[in-house]
Enzyme design. Structure first.
Site, short mmCIF file in Angstrom:
data_model
loop_
_atom_site.label_atom_id
_atom_site.label_comp_id
_atom_site.label_asym_id
_atom_site.label_seq_id
_atom_site.Cartn_x
_atom_site.Cartn_y
_atom_site.Cartn_z
CB CYS A 21 -1.00 -0.05 1.16
SG CYS A 21 -2.39 1.05 0.89
NE ARG A 80 -9.16 5.52 3.01
CZ ARG A 80 -7.95 6.07 2.90
NH1 ARG A 80 -7.81 7.38 2.73
NH2 ARG A 80 -6.86 5.31 2.96
CG HIS A 116 -3.34 -3.39 4.47
ND1 HIS A 116 -2.17 -2.80 4.87
CD2 HIS A 116 -3.99 -2.46 3.74
CE1 HIS A 116 -2.12 -1.56 4.40
NE2 HIS A 116 -3.21 -1.33 3.70
#
Ligand code: GLN
Length: 253
Positions: A93, A126, A189
């Protein structure tokens, strides 16, 4: 045999337990009787790339990225030589974005290392949620969790995977992350490696080959819990729900 895992900027980048990737690398080496040590590489300190076999760099906030950006010039040339020489890297990320040319947010442009010829643009909405990927490099489907405002265009790089569920690099090009030599950059993640043991072993095998100059086959591990965790996500979010689904055969089901 021994490998050294460098944990880059651990104090700034540990979103969603990304340091679990470091633990996973160590554990899977130890289970095979291979020694390993972790070298924390805090921002501002000198990095001895020659002594490293794997670099793990996690996700973080825009603020953390700004702080890190001030330290990148000092390591840029050596980091680039390490990558081009086949040094193993897992970048998640924020780290993925910082390996590129820049990450442009609404307020400023954060300059990256420029080791990857990619750019990231911030958008208000997002991209958040579970992700399932399919990749020709790995027999099982890859699962993880993404939460990023940046959109990354990867040009001609090979993607890490094709998005079966989730958003990925831009939310609309259908791909996630990238692979360049022995570097995996991804938005995932989770942490990524415990639920995707084949990805962990991909990194380890490459690191062993580079350090010892020959193929070193890793002893297979049972990975019962690991595959159960992986399958749980796959079954929740994709059509690969039935074990008989032909398109999913050989893909962790
Ligand atoms: N700050 C970056 C973004 O929002 C990276 C976030 C992250 O590491 N999860 O795109």
């Amino acid at each position: 045999m021994k490998l050294s895992v460098g944990h880059l900027y651990p104090e700034l980048f540990n979103l969603y337990g990304d340091r679990g990737n470091v633990q996973c690398l160590l554990k899977r080496l130890q289970w095979r009787g291979i020694e390993a040590d972790v070298i924390p590489l805090p921002a501002g300190e000198k990095v001895d790339f020659a002594g490293l076999d794997i670099i793990c760099w996690g996700g973080g906030s825009d603020r953390g990225q700004e702080i890190a950006a001030g330290h990148l010039k000092a390591i840029r040339a050596d980091f680039q030589s390490y990558v081009e020489d086949g040094g193993v890297v897992l970048a998640v990320c924020a780290a993925y974005q910082l390996l590129g040319n820049y990450y442009r947010t609404e307020k400023r442009t954060i300059e990256g290392l420029g080791i990857l010829d990619i750019c990231t643009e911030w958008k208000t909405e997002r991209l958040v949620g579970n992700v399932v990927l399919e990749s020709p490099s790995f027999p099982s489907l890859i699962v993880g969790f993404e939460n990023h405002a940046g959109r990354t265009e990867i040009g001609d790089y090979m993607p890490f995977g094709k998005v079966l569920f989730g958003h990925g690099n831009t939310g609309n090009d259908g791909y996630e992350g990238l692979i360049h030599k022995n570097l995996i950059a991804t938005y995932l993640h989770g942490p990524l490696l415990p639920k995707n043991p084949e990805v962990c072993d991909w990194l380890l095998e490459r690191a062993l080959r580079r350090r010892y100059g020959r193929e070193i086959a890793l002893e297979p591990l049972p990975d019962v819990q690991e595959h159960r965790a992986n399958r749980n996500i796959v079954e929740r979010f994709t059509d690969c729900r039935k074990k008989t689904d032909a398109s999913c055969l050989g893909k962790s089901l």
